[in-house]
Scaffold this active site. Structure first.
Site, short mmCIF file in Angstrom:
data_model
loop_
_atom_site.label_atom_id
_atom_site.label_comp_id
_atom_site.label_asym_id
_atom_site.label_seq_id
_atom_site.Cartn_x
_atom_site.Cartn_y
_atom_site.Cartn_z
N ASP A 1 -5.79 -5.36 3.32
CA ASP A 1 -5.83 -4.04 3.96
C ASP A 1 -7.15 -3.87 4.69
OD1 ASP A 1 -6.00 -1.23 4.48
OD2 ASP A 1 -4.71 -0.81 2.77
N HIS B 1 -1.48 -1.24 6.04
CA HIS B 1 -2.02 -0.06 5.36
C HIS B 1 -0.88 0.89 5.04
CE1 HIS B 1 -5.13 2.69 4.18
NE2 HIS B 1 -4.75 3.62 5.05
N SER C 1 -3.88 6.09 1.24
CA SER C 1 -5.16 6.03 1.92
C SER C 1 -6.14 7.05 1.32
CB SER C 1 -4.92 6.25 3.42
OG SER C 1 -6.04 5.88 4.17
#
Length: 535
Positions: free
Chosen positions: A465, A494, A240
């Site tokens: 995502d 994710h 991320s």
């Protein structure tokens, strides 16, 4: 804008409308220990400062000890600190201590390849749970754990690393908050007022550290950690926002990278960081929200929430309207609902549990919804962590880039996006709006690119995502020459690398164990689709 802290986005609505010495003479740098790594020459005061800090860290190392009891990290995990400058342009000035932890590789000395350092995202996420992948016997990471010490850290401002704050934690989590979707100009004015107050709260409560809360400084901290670990080059896993941190690190220190895997990629383009990234995210969330509603409809026999996506959406709108008129249990309004339900677009591991909580409410049992979506004012430690995470998120994103200051632009853009993506748009806008009146200097983002000495970077991304749209992975792939992209098609969870998907897992192990990647980019079938929970 990414990572687990993002799941707490709308918890910020009450506060923001919604992720702290030593000396070494410069002449000694030429003779730094090998573990300080290859020198990176760029000529700025910060470049000189990070070389000094890394040399000191290489000499000092880390005093590993049993972790403090209240950190929740049991032996054989060990904890320690690495000292870094607050301002890298002033390496002899104020310092803070960065908390780190580790667990040794499981395969013995002959198999060991060094330390693997992890960042889970945020900004504002703690990586200190990373070693528990070994103690918890996470099968997906078992092969890589044979070769590497797993090392986590709290980035500057987070957790045990000089934590910052922007609001009183107990006030921050109180509910119900205002509905993030405005009904009037008065609603927007109220949210703008809260956002401005939150920005000022960051200045008042975070003090001298606030201006130095940036991704480049965290990347410099990462290089000092590398040196303190005694590593010539860094092995890194970022998820991320951790992908952006990794991308900035690889740009600033390309010849300090040994292996780097980035998973669920933040778009690193300067014109995306961070305002446009958040608008793109709103659209991606709507797409994944749709995927989940279709799945719920397919399993109507289990959840009784509708047999089509349209019926499930109508049930959602009814739930929002009910909570807006009379907050459920006195604490769960539309903001809290958005905060809870966004877990489903984030992670398909949450699909079944989220649907089950909703189903129970529809069938007359509101307790699970109140427990899961409402605040726990007795969870003092958790509330402090939640507020801290949001403060770091705000500080880093607001400092990293120049944000629009015109409310007219924010209003126009979010009104437009909301028409296409009503699930998250306004909640996301209010969370980021403090950046419009930010009281610290806003910088120009790093131009992420390949530098001399950068090895092949492995990029892993699912096509659907929500938090980090697929286009971000494509953009980073273009910018890092020689990188390889593994795409998980028709999936949207994710954080891909911790899911069971042999097509991905085997390639991740091969990369970390041998450095090899496929000769071409790879597309993998999706991991297993979630199934309804059994009562």
């Amino acid at each position: 804008m990414q990572g687990d802290p993002h799941v707490r986005r709308t918890a910020a609505l009450g506060a923001a409308g919604t992720l702290v010495t030593g000396t070494l003479i410069a002449g000694a740098i030429a003779a730094t220990p090998a573990s300080a790594g290859q020198q990176h020459h760029r000529g700025t005061a910060e470049d000189r400062g990070v070389r000094i800090a890394a040399a000191r860290a290489a000499e000092t190392g880390i005093d590993w000890q049993t972790c403090p009891a209240d950190w929740g990290l049991k032996a054989p995990i060990q904890c320690g600190y690495v000292t870094v400058p607050v301002d890298y342009a002033k390496p002899d000035g104020r310092t803070i201590k960065i908390a780190v932890d580790r667990i040794g590789n499981t395969g013995g000395k002959k198999e060991r390849q060094g330390s693997l350092v992890y960042n889970p995202g945020g900004p504002g996420g703690s990586g200190m749970k990373f070693p528990t992948r070994v103690t918890g016997k996470n099968a997906v990471w078992a092969k890589t754990a044979k070769a590497y010490d797993f090392v986590g850290f709290d980035p500057r401002g987070v957790g045990h690393s000089a934590p910052i704050s922007c609001a009183d934690p107990q006030e921050f989590v109180k509910a119900p908050k205002a509905d993030p979707v405005p009904d009037s100009e008065a609603d927007k004015r109220a949210q703008r007022k809260l956002a401005k107050e939150y920005a000022l709260g960051c200045k008042e409560r975070s003090g001298a550290l606030l201006p130095h809360m940036t991704t480049p400084n965290t990347a410099r901290d990462l290089d000092v950690i590398r040196a303190a670990l005694g590593e010539k080059k860094l092995n890194y896993l970022g998820v991320s926002y951790g992908t952006y941190l990794g991308a900035v690190y690889a740009t600033l220190f390309p010849d300090h990278v040994r292996r780097m895997l980035v998973d669920s990629v933040t778009n690193p383009s300067r014109d995306k960081v961070w305002y446009e990234n958040n608008l793109d995210q709103d659209l991606a969330f709507e797409r994944r929200w749709s995927d989940w509603k279709k799945w719920v409809a397919q399993h109507d026999a289990a959840y009784h929430l509708g047999t089509t996506e349209a019926e499930v959406e109508a049930e959602w709108e009814q739930l929002r309207a009910t909570a807006k008129k009379n907050p459920i249990g006195g604490v769960v309004g539309p903001a809290e609902l958005t905060n809870f339900f966004q877990k489903a677009p984030y992670y398909d591991s949450a699909w079944a549990s989220t649907a089950q909580v909703w189903s129970a409410y529809v069938q007359g049992d509101a307790k699970p919804l109140i427990q899961n979506a409402g605040p726990d004012l007795n969870d003092t430690a958790g509330n402090i962590a939640s507020e801290n995470s949001n403060a770091v998120y705000t500080a880093v994103e607001c400092n990293d880039a120049k944000w629009p200051t015109s409310w007219r632009k924010w209003d126009r853009d979010n009104t437009r996006i909301h028409q296409k993506a009503p699930f998250m748009t306004w909640a996301n806008a209010w969370m980021n709006l403090p950046c419009a009146t930010w009281p610290a200097k806003q910088h120009t983002p790093v131009e992420v690119r390949t530098g001399k000495g950068l090895p092949n970077v492995l990029i892993v991304q699912s096509t659907r995502d929500a938090a980090t749209p697929y286009e971000g992975a494509v953009e980073l792939h273009k910018r890092f020459k020689g990188s390889r992209l593994i795409t998980e098609r028709d999936a949207g969870s994710h954080g891909v690398t911790s899911l069971v998907n042999p097509c991905i897992n085997d390639r991740v192990d091969t990369y970390f164990l041998t450095g090899r990647t496929d000769s071409k980019d790879v597309t993998c079938a999706p991991h297993a689709t979630p199934q309804p929970s059994k009562a």
